[in-house]
Scaffold this motif. Structure first.
Motif, mmCIF file in Angstrom:
data_model
loop_
_atom_site.group_PDB
_atom_site.id
_atom_site.type_symbol
_atom_site.label_atom_id
_atom_site.label_comp_id
_atom_site.label_asym_id
_atom_site.label_seq_id
_atom_site.Cartn_x
_atom_site.Cartn_y
_atom_site.Cartn_z
ATOM 1 N N GLU A 130 0.815 -1.209 0.000
ATOM 2 C CA GLU A 130 0.000 0.000 0.000
ATOM 3 C C GLU A 130 0.855 1.267 0.000
ATOM 4 O OE1 GLU A 130 -3.519 0.579 0.055
ATOM 5 O OE2 GLU A 130 -3.396 -1.461 -0.727
ATOM 6 N N GLY A 131 1.925 1.272 0.795
ATOM 7 C CA GLY A 131 2.694 2.503 0.958
ATOM 8 C C GLY A 131 1.926 3.450 1.874
ATOM 9 N N GLY A 132 2.101 4.749 1.703
ATOM 10 C CA GLY A 132 1.344 5.728 2.472
ATOM 11 C C GLY A 132 2.116 6.284 3.648
ATOM 12 N N ILE A 133 1.368 6.857 4.595
ATOM 13 C CA ILE A 133 1.962 7.514 5.749
ATOM 14 C C ILE A 133 1.984 6.553 6.926
ATOM 15 C CG2 ILE A 133 1.750 9.441 7.353
ATOM 16 C CD1 ILE A 133 0.315 10.957 5.084
ATOM 17 N N ILE A 134 3.163 6.402 7.522
ATOM 18 C CA ILE A 134 3.359 5.477 8.650
ATOM 19 C C ILE A 134 3.772 6.287 9.873
ATOM 20 C CG2 ILE A 134 4.717 3.532 9.504
ATOM 21 C CD1 ILE A 134 5.190 2.827 6.501
ATOM 22 N N ASN A 135 3.111 6.039 11.004
ATOM 23 C CA ASN A 135 3.509 6.652 12.275
ATOM 24 C C ASN A 135 4.386 5.672 13.022
ATOM 25 O OD1 ASN A 135 2.116 9.129 12.127
ATOM 26 N ND2 ASN A 135 0.211 8.086 12.622
ATOM 27 N N LYS A 136 5.558 6.125 13.456
ATOM 28 C CA LYS A 136 6.461 5.253 14.206
ATOM 29 C C LYS A 136 7.285 6.061 15.199
ATOM 30 C CE LYS A 136 10.508 4.389 11.734
ATOM 31 N NZ LYS A 136 11.290 3.539 10.876
#
Length: 103
Positions: A56-62
């Motif tokens: 999917e990809g996209g925005i990841i919070n980590k």
């Protein structure tokens, strides 16, 4: 180089920075950079391209690493400094606030 006072699995409280006052469990420790990774502290957003692992990809919070000097160990519900002492022939950590051995 001296021994690291915070270890993986410890509960720590952030004493400086944007997340001051938050508590969390240490997920990883980097002795070389003197940083720790604390769960739900110093969250960043990372933009990931689609790949085989993440289709999917996209925005990841980590979580991002935070310097070890900005966290304090929580022992028995209160923040404390950490000291080292010899217990027989073994070096152990102890809480300076209570005097109890941590591990």
């Amino acid at each position: 180089m001296s021994a690291m006072k915070i270890k993986k699995g410890d509960t720590v409280k952030v004493i400086a920075g944007k997340d001051k006052g938050k508590e969390g469990k240490v997920l990883a420790v980097n002795v070389k950079d003197n940083t720790v990774l604390v769960e739900s502290v110093n969250m960043i957003t990372k933009h990931a391209k689609p790949s085989m692992a993440n289709t999917e990809g996209g925005i990841i919070n980590k979580e991002a690493p935070i310097h070890a000097s900005n966290v304090m160990l929580v022992a028995d519900g209160k923040v404390t400094r950490v000291g080292f002492k010899m217990d027989g022939d073994k070096k152990v950590r102890f809480a300076k606030a209570t005097g109890k051995v941590i591990d």
